[in-house]
Design an enzyme around this catalytic site. Structure first.
Site, PDB file in Angstrom:
ATOM      1  N   LYS A  58       0.625  -1.027  -0.226  1.00 40.12           N
ATOM      2  CA  LYS A  58      -0.199   0.666   0.129  1.00 40.12           C
ATOM      3  C   LYS A  58       0.908   0.984  -0.126  1.00 40.12           C
ATOM      4  CE  LYS A  58      -3.566  -2.387   2.126  1.00 40.12           C
ATOM      5  NZ  LYS A  58      -4.043  -2.650   3.591  1.00 40.12           N
ATOM      6  N   GLN A 102      -5.001  -1.386   9.959  1.00 42.38           N
ATOM      7  CA  GLN A 102      -5.207  -2.780   9.109  1.00 42.38           C
ATOM      8  C   GLN A 102      -5.102  -3.887   9.955  1.00 42.38           C
ATOM      9  OE1 GLN A 102      -3.644  -3.561   6.303  1.00 42.38           O
ATOM     10  NE2 GLN A 102      -3.945  -5.331   6.088  1.00 42.38           N
ATOM     11  N   ASP A 125     -10.922   2.777   4.564  1.00 40.46           N
ATOM     12  CA  ASP A 125     -11.440   1.896   4.273  1.00 40.46           C
ATOM     13  C   ASP A 125     -13.386   1.560   4.009  1.00 40.46           C
ATOM     14  OD1 ASP A 125      -9.348  -0.533   3.985  1.00 40.46           O
ATOM     15  OD2 ASP A 125      -9.183  -0.191   6.367  1.00 40.46           O
TER      16      ASP A 125
HETATM   17  N1  GUN Z   1      -7.601  -7.155   6.239  1.00 46.55           N
HETATM   18  C1  GUN Z   1      -7.373  -7.733   5.002  1.00 46.55           C
HETATM   19  N2  GUN Z   1      -7.826  -6.498   4.256  1.00 46.55           N
HETATM   20  C2  GUN Z   1      -8.046  -5.125   5.197  1.00 46.55           C
HETATM   21  C3  GUN Z   1      -8.606  -4.132   4.182  1.00 46.55           C
HETATM   22  O1  GUN Z   1     -10.015  -4.421   3.202  1.00 46.55           O
HETATM   23  N3  GUN Z   1      -8.707  -3.048   5.484  1.00 46.55           N
HETATM   24  C4  GUN Z   1      -7.686  -3.241   5.509  1.00 46.55           C
HETATM   25  N4  GUN Z   1      -7.711  -2.263   7.084  1.00 46.55           N
HETATM   26  N5  GUN Z   1      -7.222  -4.686   6.766  1.00 46.55           N
HETATM   27  C5  GUN Z   1      -7.560  -5.141   5.787  1.00 46.55           C
END
Ligand code: GUN
Length: 310
Positions: A58, A102, A125
C-alpha cells in the site's frame, strides 16, 4: 468441456488496477498542482507477516502515484487507548486525508471502538458505521476497497449486474456484507450464503454472478458453478501441503515450479477446475487482489477532494 461453450474470459485484475491507478495518478497531479497533495496514514500493529506484506504494498503504491504516506508501527503490546490517541491526532492533521488501520488487530484491542474513532471523512476503508450506513442507504460515501474494486471491474469489462442473480458466499464486514449491498444497489437479486447455509450448491447453481469470499482454499467446486456464470474469487489462501497442491493444481507445470521454489502457492476460494464452466472469472493471484490497493488509492484521492477542495 461442454460442446459449444466458449473459453472463459480472464478478468485481469492487474490490468484493470493499472487503468485505475493511471487515472488516480492524473488526479493526484492535478490536486498537487493546486496545493492539495493527498496523504494516507497506515497503522500497522505488531508483526503479522501477511499484514506487513499488504501494508508495504500500500505504501509503495502511494509513492508510485504521488500520494504522501506514512506508516505508524506500534508494537503488539499497544493498548486501545494508545491507538485511540494516534487516531485522534491523525484526525486533526489537515495533510492526512486517509487513515487505514490494518486488520486484524491483536485480541486485546477493541477493534470496533477504534474503527469508530476514525473520522468518517478520512475512513478510506469504509469501515466506520457512518460509511456502512451510507452504503446501505445508497448515499455517497467511502466504500470498502475490495468489494468496490469488484464492482469497478464488472463495470469496466461491461459485465451487466442489473436483474442478475448474484450469490455472495461469505458474510464478513470487510467483503461479504458490503459486496452484497453494492450488488443490491446495482439492482442485482442478491443471496448471501455462509457457513450455516443449507444446501449451498443449490443456491450457487442459480448464480449468474458468484462471489467467493469465505477464506477457505478451493471451497467452491465445479458442480457449484452454473454454466456461463461470472465467477469472482476474493480468496487468497496459501497452500503448503503437497496433497492439497495436487488436489488443486494437478500437473500444472508453472505452479509446480513455484511450489518447489517457495514451498507454497496461493489458491483462491474457488477450486481452479471450477472456472471452466464460467463465462468470465478472476484468477488468483492476479484478480481481485490488485484491485483492492488501486481502490484504496482512489478512495484516498476521493477523500482529499471531498474534504479539501471546495
Ligand atoms: N485486512 C484484510 N483486508 C483488509 C482491508 O481491506 N483493510 C484493512 N484495513 N485491513 C484488512
Amino acid at each position: 468441456m461442454m460442446v459449444g461453450m466458449d473459453m472463459p474470459m480472464v478478468l485481469d485484475g492487474v490490468a484493470i488496477a493499472a487503468e485505475i491507478k493511471a487515472e488516480v495518478a492524473e488526479q493526484v497531479r492535478e490536486l498537487t498542482g493546486r496545493g492539495v497533495k493527498p496523504g494516507l496514514a497506515v497503522i500497522l500493529v505488531g508483526n503479522v507477516a501477511a499484514s506487513e506484506i499488504y501494508v508495504r504494498s500500500k505504501v509503495k503504491t502511494c509513492g508510485e502515484l504521488g500520494i504522501y504516506s506514512e506508516m505508524l508501527t506500534p508494537p503488539e503490546s499497544v493498548t486501545t487507548e494508545e491507538l485511540l490517541a494516534m487516531v485522534a491526532e491523525l484526525n486533526q492533521r489537515d495533510e492526512i486525508d486517509g487513515i487505514l488501520i490494518q486488520l486484524p488487530l491483536p485480541k486485546h484491542v477493541d477493534t470496533k471502538r477504534l474503527l469508530e474513532a476514525v473520522a468518517p471523512e478520512k475512513d478510506v476503508d469504509g469501515f466506520h458505521p457512518v460509511n456502512v450506513g451510507r452504503l446501505q442507504s445508497g448515499q455517497p460515501g467511502l466504500q470498502p476497497c475490495t468489494p468496490a474494486g469488484v464492482m469497478e471491474m464488472l463495470r469496466r469489462r461491461g459485465i451487466p449486474v442489473e436483474g442478475k442473480n448474484a450469490v455472495v458466499v461469505g458474510r464478513s464486514d470487510i467483503v461479504g456484507k458490503p459486496m452484497a449491498m453494492l450488488l443490491l444497489n446495482a439492482s442485482a437479486t442478491v443471496t448471501v450464503c455462509h457457513s450455516k447455509t443449507r444446501d449451498l450448491a443449490s443456491l450457487t447453481q442459480g448464480a449468474d454472478i458468484l462471489v467467493a469470499a469465505i477464506g477457505r482454499p478451493g471451497f467452491v467446486t465445479e458442480e457449484m458453478v452454473k454454466q456461463g456464470a461470472v465467477v469472482i474469487d476474493v480468496g487468497i489462501n496459501r497452500v503448503t501441503d503437497e496433497r492439497k497442491f495436487v488436489e488443486f493444481f494437478g500437473d500444472d507445470a508453472a505452479r509446480r515450479t513455484t511450489f518447489a521454489k517457495r514451498g507454497s502457492v496461493v489458491v483462491g476460494d474457488v477450486h481452479p477446475a471450477a472456472f471452466a464452466a464460467s463465462s468470465a472469472y478472476t484468477p488468483v493471484p492476479g484478480g481481485v487482489g490488485a484491485l483492492t490497493i488501486a481502490m484504496l488509492m482512489a478512495n484516498t484521492v476521493k477523500a482529499a477532494k471531498l474534504r479539501r477542495v471546495a
